[in-house]
Every structure is written in C-alpha cells, then in structure tokens.
Design an enzyme around this catalytic site. Structure first.
Site, PDB file in Angstrom:
ATOM      1  CE  LYS A  90      44.129  19.416 -37.696  1.00 61.10           C
ATOM      2  NZ  LYS A  90      43.752  20.756 -37.246  1.00 61.10           N
ATOM      3  CB  THR A  96      36.794  34.640 -32.025  1.00 59.85           C
ATOM      4  OG1 THR A  96      35.682  33.833 -32.407  1.00 59.85           O
ATOM      5  CG2 THR A  96      36.313  35.743 -31.095  1.00 59.85           C
ATOM      6  CG  ASN A 108      30.673  33.749 -27.743  1.00 56.18           C
ATOM      7  OD1 ASN A 108      29.535  33.370 -28.022  1.00 56.18           O
ATOM      8  ND2 ASN A 108      31.744  33.249 -28.330  1.00 56.18           N
ATOM      9  CG  LEU A 122      18.149  32.311 -18.164  1.00 55.07           C
ATOM     10  CD1 LEU A 122      16.764  32.897 -17.923  1.00 55.07           C
ATOM     11  CD2 LEU A 122      19.198  33.131 -17.389  1.00 55.07           C
ATOM     12  CB  ALA A 142      21.751  26.992 -12.287  1.00 57.05           C
ATOM     13  N   GLY A 143      24.451  25.591 -13.211  1.00 59.84           N
ATOM     14  CA  GLY A 143      25.302  24.404 -13.200  1.00 59.84           C
ATOM     15  C   GLY A 143      26.652  24.717 -12.588  1.00 59.84           C
ATOM     16  CB  CYS A 159      33.665  30.013 -27.667  1.00 58.75           C
ATOM     17  SG  CYS A 159      34.051  29.505 -29.333  1.00 58.75           S
ATOM     18  CE  LYS A 209      28.445  22.233 -26.705  1.00 62.72           C
ATOM     19  NZ  LYS A 209      27.696  23.264 -27.414  1.00 62.72           N
TER      20      LYS A 209
HETATM   21  C1  UDX Z   1      29.587  28.899 -27.757  1.00 62.73           C
HETATM   22  C2  UDX Z   1      28.544  29.824 -28.389  1.00 62.73           C
HETATM   23  O1  UDX Z   1      27.232  29.407 -28.011  1.00 62.73           O
HETATM   24  C3  UDX Z   1      28.709  29.856 -29.888  1.00 62.73           C
HETATM   25  O2  UDX Z   1      27.797  30.782 -30.448  1.00 62.73           O
HETATM   26  C4  UDX Z   1      30.144  30.263 -30.230  1.00 62.73           C
HETATM   27  O3  UDX Z   1      30.343  30.227 -31.605  1.00 62.73           O
HETATM   28  C5  UDX Z   1      31.132  29.333 -29.549  1.00 62.73           C
HETATM   29  O4  UDX Z   1      30.871  29.321 -28.143  1.00 62.73           O
HETATM   30  P1  UDX Z   1      29.958  26.298 -27.421  1.00 62.73           P
HETATM   31  O5  UDX Z   1      31.266  26.642 -26.808  1.00 62.73           O
HETATM   32  O6  UDX Z   1      29.911  25.176 -28.390  1.00 62.73           O
HETATM   33  O7  UDX Z   1      29.339  27.563 -28.181  1.00 62.73           O
HETATM   34  O8  UDX Z   1      28.990  25.929 -26.220  1.00 62.73           O
HETATM   35  P2  UDX Z   1      27.570  26.368 -25.652  1.00 62.73           P
HETATM   36  O9  UDX Z   1      26.556  25.352 -25.972  1.00 62.73           O
HETATM   37  O10 UDX Z   1      27.243  27.759 -25.990  1.00 62.73           O
HETATM   38  O11 UDX Z   1      27.876  26.219 -24.080  1.00 62.73           O
HETATM   39  C6  UDX Z   1      28.998  26.877 -23.482  1.00 62.73           C
HETATM   40  C7  UDX Z   1      29.141  26.495 -22.040  1.00 62.73           C
HETATM   41  O12 UDX Z   1      28.110  27.076 -21.262  1.00 62.73           O
HETATM   42  C8  UDX Z   1      29.069  24.985 -21.756  1.00 62.73           C
HETATM   43  O13 UDX Z   1      30.040  24.656 -20.793  1.00 62.73           O
HETATM   44  C9  UDX Z   1      27.675  24.796 -21.203  1.00 62.73           C
HETATM   45  O14 UDX Z   1      27.593  23.678 -20.355  1.00 62.73           O
HETATM   46  C10 UDX Z   1      27.478  26.097 -20.456  1.00 62.73           C
HETATM   47  N1  UDX Z   1      26.070  26.494 -20.300  1.00 62.73           N
HETATM   48  C11 UDX Z   1      25.320  26.781 -21.391  1.00 62.73           C
HETATM   49  C12 UDX Z   1      25.522  26.606 -19.020  1.00 62.73           C
HETATM   50  O15 UDX Z   1      26.194  26.355 -18.014  1.00 62.73           O
HETATM   51  N2  UDX Z   1      24.231  27.019 -18.887  1.00 62.73           N
HETATM   52  C13 UDX Z   1      23.453  27.327 -19.962  1.00 62.73           C
HETATM   53  O16 UDX Z   1      22.282  27.702 -19.755  1.00 62.73           O
HETATM   54  C14 UDX Z   1      24.013  27.201 -21.251  1.00 62.73           C
END
Ligand code: UDX
Length: 436
Positions: free
Chosen positions: A40, A122, A204, A246, A248-249, A256, A316
């Site tokens: 790496k 974390t 989180n 908010l 939905a999915g 995380c 995502k």
């Molecule tokens: C998250 C935290 O937001 C961040 O602060 C922390 O440091 C790491 O974890 P991340 O894992 O990159 O970040 O993704 P995030 O954009 O927060 O989305 C997390 C998951 O939630 C994704 O699978 C996303 O699709 C889902 N999500 C998010 C929903 O289903 N609905 C929402 O309204 C928002």
C-alpha cells in the site's frame, strides 16, 4: 515568507487516514503517513489511489511533495509529534469493536511525553481512559471522525463540528489539535475523552435510528396509501426534526452505521444496560433489506428461475465501498429463493465481484437488464436517473422495477412501460399503454 506549519503524523492509511493526510497537506502541513502494508505504501508513493473518493486523488497529486508514505514507525516518530490514529476497528463476531489494531499501534508508541496520540478511529467509550491507565505518560486526545464516504474531502474542509476530547493534563495537546482545525472555521467542541467517544457513537446511532424510523413509517405508508416522501418533508419542516436522513429505502449499510450501532449496543450491554431502542433499529434495518424479496414475489410469484437485475451494488452512491452493502444480503436472499441474479455497478463492480461470486457481473445497466424479469435499484447512482428506460423496458422479459432508494421518477418509469414500486411511495395507477 510564510511560517512552516507543524508536521502531522497519520497512522493507518485506510480511507480515513488517507483523507486526513491529504487534507492536512492541502492546509499546508507536511504529513508523514505510516501503514504496515508495504504494498500500500509503495503504490501510494507512486501516486496510485485504490479507493474511490471524489477529489482525493487530485488533492494527493497536488500535495504529493508534502506527504511521505512509510512503513517505518521510527521515521514517523522522528518527524511528527501529533499522531492521528486512523486504523480500523471492525466489528467482532460478538458485535463489539475489534481494538486489536489500535492496541498494536499503542504498543509501538513511546511514553516520552513528546508525542500526542490523537484517536480518530471509532472506539468504544472508555477506550481512551483504559489506554491512559496502561500508559500514564502518554498524551491522549480523542478527535472522532465524522466524514461521509463520497463527500469526505468536502466534509473535512467544511466540518459541522470538530470534537476534541482531552482529560486533565492533556489540555495543551488538545490546544495543539484545535489549532490544526481552526483554519477550517467549523465549531470546535472541547470536552473530555469519554464524552468525545460517546458523541461519535451516539451521533451515528441517532442517524441510524432516524433511518430505521423513516423506513418503518414507509412500511406503514404502504399500508395506508400515504407517501413517505411527503411525510418526511412535512416532518422535516419542523426545525426540531429536520429533513436530513429521512430518506426511506432498503436500509443503511457502510463501514460505520452497522458497526457503530452494534458497538454502542454492546458497550451498553457490557455495562449491564440493555439498549432496547438500538436492538430494534438493527432489526428494522435487517428486515428492510429483505422486504424487497416480498415485493418481487408479490408481482412475480415464485422467484425460481427468474432473472433479477441489481442496479448498483455499493452501499451508497459515489463510493466503491461494499462493506455491509444491502446488495450483499439482497443477492443472497434472492438466490436463496431460486432467482438468477445479475449485478451492475459503475464503480464498485470489481470489489463486488469477489463478494458476490455467484452473481453475474455485467459491465452496463442494459446488459444486466437484458432478459430480466425484474430490476431492483439498490444504489442511487446518477446514471440510473439518466438511463433510457424505454429501451430498457424492451430488453427486459418483464419491465418491473423495485426502486430501493425512491430515486427514480415513477411517472418517467411508467411512461416507459414499467411497473414501478418504491419504498413507501404512493404511486398512481400506471398509465394505459398507448393505442397501437
Ligand atoms: C456515516 C456518517 O454519516 C459519518 O458521519 C461517519 O463518519 C461515518 O458513517 P457514511 O457511512 O459514509 O457516513 O454514509 P452516510 O452517507 O451517512 O449513509 C449511511 C447509510 O445510510 C447508507 O447506506 C445510506 O444509503 C443510508 N441512508 C442515509 C438512508 O438509507 N437514508 C438516509 O436518509 C440517509
């Protein structure tokens, strides 16, 4: 001539470490970044970046002269006083955080009073106190990471808040860390180590709770003919609730949320406290991924021998991260029901291939949709909004789509000849097919 800025040390050059290194270099700091993996370090030294994070490669290229990648801890300790620990803390089988990498790093650090360990990884609340108990002369600051994948560089440069936790005796070290973040202009919250650790986990867990909550609301919306998008908007206009998180999915994933929610639940459980709410948050998230299978069965009957195309595989959009991606559970469930599964992701396909061995990986959405009895939109990649859906409908055996992210415009899909179903979305009856 401008004053030379303090060198920043980074230990563990994964996603968090690399973003941290690149961003501090962009702010003008020399950076020494150390990882145990020679391969790496070599590839990063050649300018090769293996993770997909918008803006990161540019930043690394632009600041290449300021960043040194090394495997040598002594080089790091000789060159940097402030050491950001960014190693991963994956979940163990019990759901607790695995702190072995953190512990391995701590063992390599000298208790010389010269260096400051700044914990970005974390960790469960109480970790800092236990490290300090073992190494009382080590200067320790907690500075949890709040970056989102896909917007990490932007998040680093424009933080909502920077949390800095230090216990008595480490105030000066905390001042030094605060000084690094001051140019960014976000609010800096100073607190004690245990509270800083809890802020990360609680943030989180709260966001995950918001998602599971809206997902359950969506499920009820389906029963009563309401539209979760409208409901979320109406709720979010209340300033105390807010519209963010908010959507939905088919459930949250990533490196995380699943890990941190479970770590907080286990942390509480280890003290004898049963965190009931989080048990439900996790369960709702698990069930949400599986509900798609029921939706498909409602339209198709048995899934045996049916071809289902998964559009998007990453957890995502704008990332190639497959950790805890909903696609993994969904593909396995569909195969368990006898379906043939094809998958496409514009960025994560390579990573996904190793994890979804029996899924037919395709190189375009159209190829995945060819002959499919149904499609499931798993990841909200922009290109899916721009797809020629009328052409897609023609290629499919049955133009049926379950939009797992409520990302597509139902009217556009219906006009293209699709049966469309989202998550908690009230959809008007499909338009009648145009007369021949
Ligand atoms: C998250 C935290 O937001 C961040 O602060 C922390 O440091 C790491 O974890 P991340 O894992 O990159 O970040 O993704 P995030 O954009 O927060 O989305 C997390 C998951 O939630 C994704 O699978 C996303 O699709 C889902 N999500 C998010 C929903 O289903 N609905 C929402 O309204 C928002």
């Amino acid at each position: 001539m401008s004053e030379r800025k303090e060198t920043v040390g980074v230990i563990g050059v994964g996603w968090v470490g690399l973003v941290t290194a690149a961003c501090f270099a962009e702010l003008g700091h020399p950076v020494i970044a150390r990882d145990i993996l020679q391969e790496k370090v070599d590839s990063l030294s050649r300018g090769e970046v293996s993770i997909h994070e918008p803006g990161l490669e540019d930043l690394l290229r632009r600041n290449a002269e300021r960043i040194t990648f090394t495997t040598d801890m002594n080089e790091l300790l000789a060159g940097a006083r402030l050491l950001f620990v960014c190693v991963d803390t994956p979940p163990t089988y019990s759901g607790d955080a695995d702190l072995s990498r953190v512990r391995a790093v701590v063992q390599e650090l000298p208790e010389d009073g010269d260096h400051v360990l700044i914990m970005k990884s974390t960790v469960p609340a109480g970790t800092g106190q236990s490290i300090r108990r073992d190494m009382p002369n080590l200067s320790y600051v907690s500075c949890p990471e709040f970056l989102k994948e896909g917007t990490a560089v932007q998040d680093f440069m424009n933080p909502d808040r920077v949390v800095i936790g230090a216990d008595p005796g480490d105030e000066e070290s905390a001042d030094a860390v605060a000084g690094l973040y001051e140019p960014l202009g976000g609010q800096i919250l100073r607190t004690d180590v245990a509270s800083a650790e809890m802020i990360k986990l609680a943030s989180n867990a709260f966001l995950a709770t918001k998602i599971s909550f809206i997902n359950e609301i969506a499920n009820v919306c389906e029963e009563v003919g309401a539209d979760v998008g409208q409901v979320a908007q109406g709720m979010g206009l209340d300033g105390r609730i807010g519209t963010a998180f908010l959507r939905a999915g088919i459930g949250y994933g990533g490196s995380c949320f699943p890990k941190d929610v479970s770590a907080l639940k286990m942390l509480a459980g280890n003290t004898g406290y049963h965190f009931q709410l989080l048990t439900s948050v996790i369960e709702v998230n698990e069930l949400q991924k599986r509900r798609v299978v029921g939706k498909l069965e409602k339209h198709l009957g048995s899934l045996i021998g049916k071809r289902v195309a998964l559009l998007g595989l990453a957890f995502k959009a704008d990332t190639d991260d497959m950790r805890e991606a909903s696609s993994l559970v969904l593909a396995a469930r569909l195969q368990g029901e006898g379906a043939e599964v094809a998958g496409y992701d514009p960025v994560a396909a390579e990573r996904a291939a190793g994890m979804l061995a029996s899924v037919e990986m395709t190189t375009s959405a159209m190829e995945a949709l060819e002959g499919a009895d149904a499609a499931v939109l798993v990841t909200e990649w922009r290109e899916f909004a721009e797809l020629d859906w009328a052409a897609a409908a023609e290629r499919m055996a049955r133009p049926l789509i379950i939009d797992g992210r409520n990302f597509l415009d139902p009217e556009v899909l219906q006009a293209a000849g699709f049966e469309y179903e989202g998550i908690g979305r009230a959809i008007s009856a499909p338009r009648p097919a145009p007369a021949p």
